[in-house]
Scaffold this motif. Structure first.
Motif, PDB file in Angstrom:
ATOM      1  N   ALA A 281      35.889  -4.184 -19.894  1.00 36.92           N
ATOM      2  CA  ALA A 281      35.724  -4.145 -18.368  1.00 36.92           C
ATOM      3  C   ALA A 281      36.871  -4.733 -17.431  1.00 36.92           C
ATOM      4  O   ALA A 281      37.162  -5.940 -17.779  1.00 36.92           O
ATOM      5  N   SER A 282      37.505  -3.808 -16.735  1.00 33.04           N
ATOM      6  CA  SER A 282      38.514  -4.196 -16.171  1.00 33.04           C
ATOM      7  C   SER A 282      38.924  -3.267 -14.931  1.00 33.04           C
ATOM      8  O   SER A 282      38.773  -1.935 -15.031  1.00 33.04           O
ATOM      9  N   LYS A 283      38.677  -3.810 -13.782  1.00 32.14           N
ATOM     10  CA  LYS A 283      38.849  -2.859 -12.521  1.00 32.14           C
ATOM     11  C   LYS A 283      40.048  -2.109 -12.576  1.00 32.14           C
ATOM     12  O   LYS A 283      40.079  -0.873 -12.408  1.00 32.14           O
ATOM     13  N   THR A 284      41.213  -2.935 -12.739  1.00 34.68           N
ATOM     14  CA  THR A 284      42.730  -2.075 -12.630  1.00 34.68           C
ATOM     15  C   THR A 284      42.825  -1.560 -14.223  1.00 34.68           C
ATOM     16  O   THR A 284      43.631  -0.870 -14.464  1.00 34.68           O
ATOM     17  N   PHE A 285      42.176  -2.038 -15.191  1.00 37.76           N
ATOM     18  CA  PHE A 285      42.688  -1.942 -16.788  1.00 37.76           C
ATOM     19  C   PHE A 285      43.976  -2.031 -16.896  1.00 37.76           C
ATOM     20  O   PHE A 285      44.772  -1.358 -17.731  1.00 37.76           O
ATOM     21  N   THR A 286      44.790  -3.119 -16.309  1.00 37.50           N
ATOM     22  CA  THR A 286      45.899  -3.494 -16.420  1.00 37.50           C
ATOM     23  C   THR A 286      46.023  -4.841 -16.541  1.00 37.50           C
ATOM     24  O   THR A 286      47.295  -5.609 -17.207  1.00 37.50           O
ATOM     25  N   THR A 287      44.981  -5.813 -16.465  1.00 38.13           N
ATOM     26  CA  THR A 287      45.016  -7.358 -16.456  1.00 38.13           C
ATOM     27  C   THR A 287      45.194  -7.666 -18.085  1.00 38.13           C
ATOM     28  O   THR A 287      44.798  -7.161 -18.850  1.00 38.13           O
ATOM     29  N   ILE A 288      46.412  -8.347 -18.417  1.00 44.37           N
ATOM     30  CA  ILE A 288      47.054  -8.775 -19.378  1.00 44.37           C
ATOM     31  C   ILE A 288      46.109  -9.169 -20.334  1.00 44.37           C
ATOM     32  O   ILE A 288      45.777  -8.918 -21.427  1.00 44.37           O
TER      33      ILE A 288
HETATM   34  O1  F6P Z   1      43.658 -12.082 -10.944  1.00 42.28           O
HETATM   35  C1  F6P Z   1      42.482 -12.048 -10.261  1.00 42.28           C
HETATM   36  C2  F6P Z   1      41.737 -10.943 -10.594  1.00 42.28           C
HETATM   37  O2  F6P Z   1      42.365  -9.796  -9.827  1.00 42.28           O
HETATM   38  C3  F6P Z   1      40.261 -11.016  -9.836  1.00 42.28           C
HETATM   39  O3  F6P Z   1      40.067 -10.670  -8.664  1.00 42.28           O
HETATM   40  C4  F6P Z   1      39.693 -10.013 -10.750  1.00 42.28           C
HETATM   41  O4  F6P Z   1      38.301 -10.358 -10.680  1.00 42.28           O
HETATM   42  C5  F6P Z   1      40.171 -10.147 -12.114  1.00 42.28           C
HETATM   43  O5  F6P Z   1      41.671 -10.399 -11.754  1.00 42.28           O
HETATM   44  C6  F6P Z   1      39.925  -9.332 -13.256  1.00 42.28           C
HETATM   45  O6  F6P Z   1      40.654  -8.136 -12.477  1.00 42.28           O
HETATM   46  P1  F6P Z   1      40.379  -6.617 -13.551  1.00 42.28           P
HETATM   47  O7  F6P Z   1      38.800  -6.449 -13.341  1.00 42.28           O
HETATM   48  O8  F6P Z   1      41.259  -5.819 -12.837  1.00 42.28           O
HETATM   49  O9  F6P Z   1      40.879  -6.890 -14.805  1.00 42.28           O
END
Ligand code: F6P
Length: 524
Positions: free
Chosen positions: A185-192
């Motif tokens: 689950a990741s809106k950006t699919f880049t969160t480390i």
């Molecule tokens: O770093 C903060 C944030 O961008 C939040 O706003 C967001 O909910 C979380 O990281 C996870 O982001 P993503 O869903 O893109 O992985």
């Protein structure tokens, strides 16, 4: 207007909450809908203060901004985006237009795909679901799955968020890789953090007899990246950039909740949110629950200067609600720059914290009652629990909740304290002992009371707080829907990673960071 409010606060500073109580205050300073009651009578807000706060909202243009949000205007101005989490719970499908296109057919189609997929998973051999996400892609569904455990009839749900390997290791230990579904689950699919955990989960599944090509699903706005990761489109549930991360549990990010409670339970949750949306849009000033919750919050933080507010659910299953509200409120309104680039003229949003009662009573309430800072408390409690056979537990729970707000308001005078112990002490010792037993009282709290924590009610509570954050943000003149404040740390972590790994020098870092890195390298 802020100054008028501050002058008003100074003028009533010597008046206690008890002083303003009369026969009708309990009803006059409460908002009751068909589904819940919000009592703010145990605050020092009087009718004039309330009028001034409502005038503040009017001057800030809250109603117009609210209508613009629901209509799909790009009110997230720093990112050029609409703010439409409300569209995700717009079950009637009334058109919502962004850039000339009605977004509702897409929203309802994705919801129908989620329904079908949830039915498939719930009818399959999957025993466990691991949701890998962080922040808004974790806190909402994790909170809601716990909150709705009496309705949980799907596979077990687990949540991995922290990049600390301990989190995923402890979660996967004991799971069967052949019967586990992993949701990334990741809106950006880049969160480390999320991508690191997702790769670790994929390797674990491969090594333990599972099939990642069949047992991974993705929830994201970034369909290119989900495809690069190898998740087939059929198991990707997309959403648009007009859903903020911390507002996203109403759509695909809520899939784990849907798997837990089923499509009908999930829709009941959406209906609760939708009903609160309607209330927020049509109820007049003092009858409008999110509006009044927000104005009480502004009075306590921005006018009276109380730095924190405690969220105290007397509902064990809402144990993760304070953490959820922390992101919702602090990531949204923890800002000091106004929409037009100016400086916010008052304090930004408060520190939000809390824990369920009655546990908190035996931990930190001491400070709330007798510490030197005033901490406005937001109590929550259900009229009934889900354990009819344990009714006496629930009665005790409710009695404690009501006792706390009463104690905070009333306090205990020196005279009363003396009377309590005069059979055991006298003279100077009586005075010394009594002083410790005095409660200043006059400490504000609000209480939200609802019939039962079912999916509909949870939807109401979450939407209530979302709109509260919205109103507070508009009045502060900030953009509640960006989060630039999380960027710098992310960037510096990227530069520090090779330094920590020992493949890059630390020379350009400050002395403290260099010394910590030296210690780290010497001790591993
Ligand atoms: O770093 C903060 C944030 O961008 C939040 O706003 C967001 O909910 C979380 O990281 C996870 O982001 P993503 O869903 O893109 O992985």
């Amino acid at each position: 207007m802020w100054n008028d409010l501050k002058r008003k606060a100074a003028a009533v500073a010597d008046r206690t909450i008890l002083d303003v109580f009369d026969d009708t205050r309990a009803d006059d300073f409460a908002v009751q809908t068909q589904h819940m009651r919000f009592d703010y009578s145990k605050t020092n807000i009087d009718a004039e203060t309330r009028d001034m706060l409502l005038a503040l909202a009017e001057a800030a243009g809250v109603a117009a901004r609210r209508d613009a949000m629901f209509a799909g205007a790009k009110i997230n101005e720093t990112e050029g985006r609409a703010v439409l989490h409300t569209a995700l719970r717009n079950l009637d499908g009334d058109p919502v237009v962004v850039d000339g296109t009605d977004v509702m057919p897409g929203v309802l189609e994705t919801l129908a795909r989620m329904d079908a997929y949830a039915a498939e998973v719930r009818g399959s051999d999957f025993t466990d679901v691991v949701n890998i996400g962080i922040g808004g892609s974790d806190l909402g569904p994790a909170m809601a799955v716990q909150a709705l455990s009496p309705y949980h009839d799907g596979p077990r749900c687990h949540f991995v968020s922290n990049v600390d390997g301990a989190h995923i290791a402890d979660t996967l230990r004991g799971l069967d890789a052949r019967t586990t579904l992993v949701i990334v689950a990741s809106k950006t699919f880049t969160t480390i953090e999320t991508m690191t955990n997702a790769r670790t989960a994929r390797a674990w599944m491969q090594d333990h007899g599972g099939d990642p090509t069949a047992q991974f699903a993705a929830l994201s706005t970034n369909l290119e990246k989900t495809s690069d990761f190898g998740i087939p489109a059929a198991r990707v549930f997309g959403f648009e950039d007009w859903v903020g991360g911390r507002y996203s549990m109403w759509g695909p990010i809520g899939l784990s909740l849907m798997l837990a409670v089923g499509p009908d339970g999930f829709r009941a949750f959406l209906r609760g949110g939708q009903d609160m949306d309607t209330h927020f849009r049509v109820a007049d000033g003092t009858e409008n629950m999110p509006m009044m919750l927000a104005l009480v919050g502004l009075w306590h933080r921005q006018v009276l200067g109380h730095a924190t507010r405690a969220v105290l659910p007397y509902d064990q299953r809402l144990g993760q609600l304070p953490a959820y509200f922390q992101q919702l409120e602090m990531e949204s309104n923890g800002k000091s720059v106004t929409m037009d680039g100016g400086t916010v003229p008052v304090e930004s949003g408060p520190v939000v914290w809390g824990a369920p009662g009655t546990n908190g009573q035996h931990a930190f309430y001491q400070l709330i009652h007798q510490g030197t800072s005033v901490i406005p408390c937001e109590f929550m409690v259900a009229c009934e629990g889900h354990e009819p056979e344990l009714r006496h537990h629930h009665d005790l729970l409710v009695a404690n909740c009501l006792a706390q707000s009463e104690a905070l308001m009333r306090g205990r005078s020196l005279e009363e304290a003396r009377a309590k112990i005069s059979d055991r002490f006298d003279g100077a010792e009586l005075e010394r002992q009594a002083a410790h037993r005095v409660f200043a009282g006059n400490r504000p709290s609000t209480t939200l009371i609802y019939p039962k924590l079912d999916p509909f009610t949870l939807g109401q509570i979450v939407a209530l707080y979302e709109h509260r954050v919205f109103v507070e943000g508009v009045i502060l003149g900030i953009n509640s829907y960006d989060q630039w404040g999380v960027e710098l740390g992310k960037e510096l972590a990227t530069t520090l990673q090779p330094i920590v790994e020992g493949t890059a020098p630390a020379d350009e870092k400050d002395g403290s960071t260099q010394a910590l890195v030296r210690y780290l390298h010497a001790h591993r």
